[in-house]
Design a protein around this motif. Structure first.
Motif, short mmCIF file in Angstrom:
data_model
loop_
_atom_site.label_atom_id
_atom_site.label_comp_id
_atom_site.label_asym_id
_atom_site.label_seq_id
_atom_site.Cartn_x
_atom_site.Cartn_y
_atom_site.Cartn_z
N GLY A 177 0.83 -1.20 0.00
CA GLY A 177 0.00 0.00 0.00
C GLY A 177 0.87 1.24 0.00
O GLY A 177 1.70 1.42 0.88
N VAL A 178 0.69 2.10 -1.00
CA VAL A 178 1.46 3.34 -1.12
C VAL A 178 0.65 4.46 -0.46
O VAL A 178 -0.31 4.98 -1.05
CB VAL A 178 1.76 3.66 -2.59
N ILE A 179 1.01 4.82 0.77
CA ILE A 179 0.36 5.91 1.49
C ILE A 179 1.06 7.19 1.05
O ILE A 179 2.21 7.44 1.44
CB ILE A 179 0.45 5.69 3.01
N ASP A 180 0.39 8.00 0.22
CA ASP A 180 1.14 9.03 -0.48
C ASP A 180 0.20 10.05 -1.12
O ASP A 180 -0.91 10.27 -0.64
CB ASP A 180 2.03 8.37 -1.54
N THR A 181 0.67 10.64 -2.22
CA THR A 181 -0.07 11.70 -2.91
C THR A 181 -1.08 11.17 -3.91
O THR A 181 -1.73 11.95 -4.62
CB THR A 181 0.91 12.62 -3.67
N GLY A 182 -1.21 9.86 -4.00
CA GLY A 182 -2.09 9.25 -4.99
C GLY A 182 -1.27 8.55 -6.06
O GLY A 182 -0.11 8.89 -6.30
N THR A 283 3.08 -1.46 3.96
CA THR A 283 2.82 -0.08 3.57
C THR A 283 4.13 0.65 3.38
O THR A 283 5.11 0.39 4.08
CB THR A 283 1.97 0.71 4.59
N ASN A 284 4.15 1.54 2.39
CA ASN A 284 5.30 2.42 2.20
C ASN A 284 4.91 3.84 2.59
O ASN A 284 3.88 4.36 2.18
CB ASN A 284 5.77 2.42 0.75
N PRO A 435 10.65 2.84 -0.80
CA PRO A 435 9.95 1.86 -1.64
C PRO A 435 10.82 0.70 -2.10
O PRO A 435 10.31 -0.40 -2.33
CB PRO A 435 9.43 2.68 -2.82
N HIS A 436 12.13 0.91 -2.24
CA HIS A 436 13.01 -0.22 -2.56
C HIS A 436 12.97 -1.25 -1.42
O HIS A 436 12.92 -2.46 -1.65
CB HIS A 436 14.44 0.26 -2.78
N VAL A 437 12.98 -0.74 -0.19
CA VAL A 437 12.94 -1.64 0.97
C VAL A 437 11.56 -2.29 1.08
O VAL A 437 11.45 -3.49 1.35
CB VAL A 437 13.30 -0.87 2.25
N ALA A 438 10.51 -1.51 0.86
CA ALA A 438 9.16 -2.08 0.92
C ALA A 438 9.00 -3.19 -0.12
O ALA A 438 8.35 -4.21 0.14
CB ALA A 438 8.12 -0.98 0.68
N ALA A 439 9.58 -2.99 -1.30
CA ALA A 439 9.49 -4.00 -2.35
C ALA A 439 10.25 -5.27 -1.98
O ALA A 439 9.78 -6.39 -2.24
CB ALA A 439 10.01 -3.44 -3.67
#
Length: 508
Positions: A177-182, A283-284, A435-439
């Motif tokens: 889940g990318v918690i971000d700007t959309g 989540t990132n 995001p590299h770590v989240a991936a």
């Protein structure tokens, strides 16, 4: 973008018996009785502010507190009864103080310093958009088996993600889940792996799952789309590749839709709860919660922010979600005795204050159980902007560095990924490292589907490769001045934590 990334880890400087728990149990209620005052009347010139009111989770307490909210001039936006967080709007200037005196309220405070209108990210510098002509030329550099723009993705090769994809690109049963700007889910590199059923817009503090609500407000809200591509851009012969091109990615939008793109606490609370309730495994979080760069526990409003967001992210952990966050771009030593914060509050008039990073916390990255990520460039050295700190940084990932130049067609040390409207561009920042770590965490979750968030974090640290502290003085920008001091050894240190993540090791 307001501040997509510059933070520190909440290793609270409190006695062990009072250490931060899943519910921030060290935060006591301020008073035992509700005030006997008449309902508040809104002053004609009073601003309408947002608040979080944090309570016990039993139904009777929540209902009682909701009555007091109304009595004191507040309107409930959303109630997260499982974690005891109530999001409120109120024009009563005394609302926070009055609610802190209500029986059953653990903490309460304003989540912003400016009136409601119409939180930030951690990229460093402006985006560099790759023109169609440049993309076409770059595509000619691709070799067999590569994506058209992959020759410029030095970051994939740095952590073995290109080789890992041939072994295990990740499972479709794992979602980041990318918690971000959309996220622009119509982008051809993102569309194949996008999960609409796990996406929402949480800007108001209450999840809106209307179709497309998760998309960026405009092309300037590019940050989340870039992050999503780094994680899971499909290997489909179109543009770039993600570190985990076989997993799914979801968008939980929390940035204000105006030019500030601020990430307010109530939006982030909503995002963590939504992620937990919709089966998101990772989540990132490439941002810090506005409006305070550091939330100090001796301030009742900032204390309430820490309490609310921690309750939400802890709830997500208990539901099986690993939360990964960027450490920030201030080149701050997050284990220092004192730091200067000259940017808070960032939604009104900022002042300059000295804070102790052991008592004033960067949220969410310093919260318990959150994986805190620093950034490295193509040479494997700490990026010149990346914050650091012994005991704060867990692992590192490629975030880009304009001073570390790769041997790629574009000779660009930043990170190439997706942008809205079918575009591509370069960014750098701990926003890109996270995001590299989240991936990689998603690859580990694919290989170990029963692993808990704590076990996943241990696996991340175990497979990381630690270069150790620099042998000489660290001069990240090459100006002859020592920019930071690394403390620690080869196994764990302040620059890289347990090391730079390795996608290939994660799947072998």
């Amino acid at each position: 973008m307001a501040h997509l990334r510059s933070r520190r880890r909440l290793a609270l400087a409190v006695p062990v018996a009072l250490s931060l728990t899943a519910s921030l149990g060290f935060l006591p209620g301020v008073a035992s009785a509700a005030p006997t005052v008449a309902p508040a009347v809104r002053a004609a010139d009073s601003p309408n502010l947002a608040y979080v009111v944090n309570t016990r989770t039993d139904r009777r307490t929540i209902e009682s507190v909701q009555r007091e909210i109304a009595r004191n001039g507040g309107t409930v936006v959303a109630t997260y009864d499982r974690i005891g967080v109530i999001v409120v709007h109120s024009a009563n200037p005394d609302f926070g103080a009055r609610m802190r005196a209500v029986r059953g309220v653990d903490s309460a405070g304003a989540t912003r310093t400016a009136p409601l209108s119409a939180a930030g990210t951690t990229d460093e510098g402006a985006v560099q958009v790759l023109s169609k002509a440049e993309a076409s030329k770059l595509a000619g550099s691709a070799t067999a088996g590569e994506e058209p723009l992959e020759a410029d993705q030095w970051d994939l090769r740095a952590i073995g993600a290109d080789k890992a994809a041939r072994i295990d690109p990740g499972s479709r049963s794992v979602t980041v889940g990318v918690i971000d700007t959309g996220v622009d889910d119509t982008h051809p590199d993102i569309a194949p792996n996008f999960s609409a059923s796990q996406s929402a817009n949480c800007v108001s503090g209450k999840a809106d799952t209307t179709y497309g609500a998760w998309r960026p407000a405009d092309a300037d809200h590019y940050h989340g789309t870039h992050v999503a591509g780094e994680i899971a851009a499909a290997r489909n012969g179109i543009g770039v590749a993600g570190v985990a091109p076989g997993v799914k990615v979801a968008s939980i939008t929390v940035a204000q839709p105006d030019s500030t793109s601020l990430f307010y606490p109530e939006s982030v609370v909503c995002a963590f709860v939504f992620a937990a309730d919709h089966g998101i495994e990772i989540t990132n979080n490439s941002y810090y919660v506005d409006p305070w760069l550091y939330n100090c526990m001796d301030d009742p409003d900032q204390r309430a922010i820490v309490d609310a967001v921690n309750r939400a992210q802890s709830y997500a952990q208990r539901k099986g979600t690993l939360n990964v966050a960027s450490a920030g771009n201030s080149n701050d030593d997050l284990d220092a005795d004192a730091l200067t914060d000259a940017s808070s509050p960032d939604d009104s008039t900022a002042g300059t204050r000295t804070v102790d990073p052991h008592e004033c916390f960067d949220v969410p990255t310093q919260l318990p159980g959150v994986v805190t990520v620093s950034a490295v460039g193509v040479k494997g050295a700490k990026s010149y902007y990346s914050s650091y700190g012994r005991g704060v940084i867990d692992v590192a990932g490629p975030g880009g560095d304009k001073y570390q130049i790769p041997d790629t067609p574009s000779k660009n040390g930043r990170i190439l990924s997706t942008l809205p409207n079918d575009q591509y561009g370069f960014l750098q920042g701990t926003s890109m490292a996270s995001p590299h770590v989240a991936a990689v965490a998603a690859l580990l979750k694919s290989a170990h589907p029963q692993a808990t968030p704590a076990q996943l974090q241990a696996l991340l640290k175990a497979q990381a490769d630690n270069p150790g502290c620099p042998s000489g003085p660290y001069d990240g920008d090459g100006d002859g001045v020592v920019d930071a001091t690394c403390v620690g050894g080869k196994r764990v240190n302040g620059f890289y934590g347990f090391g730079v993540v390795d996608a290939l090791r994660a799947v072998e």
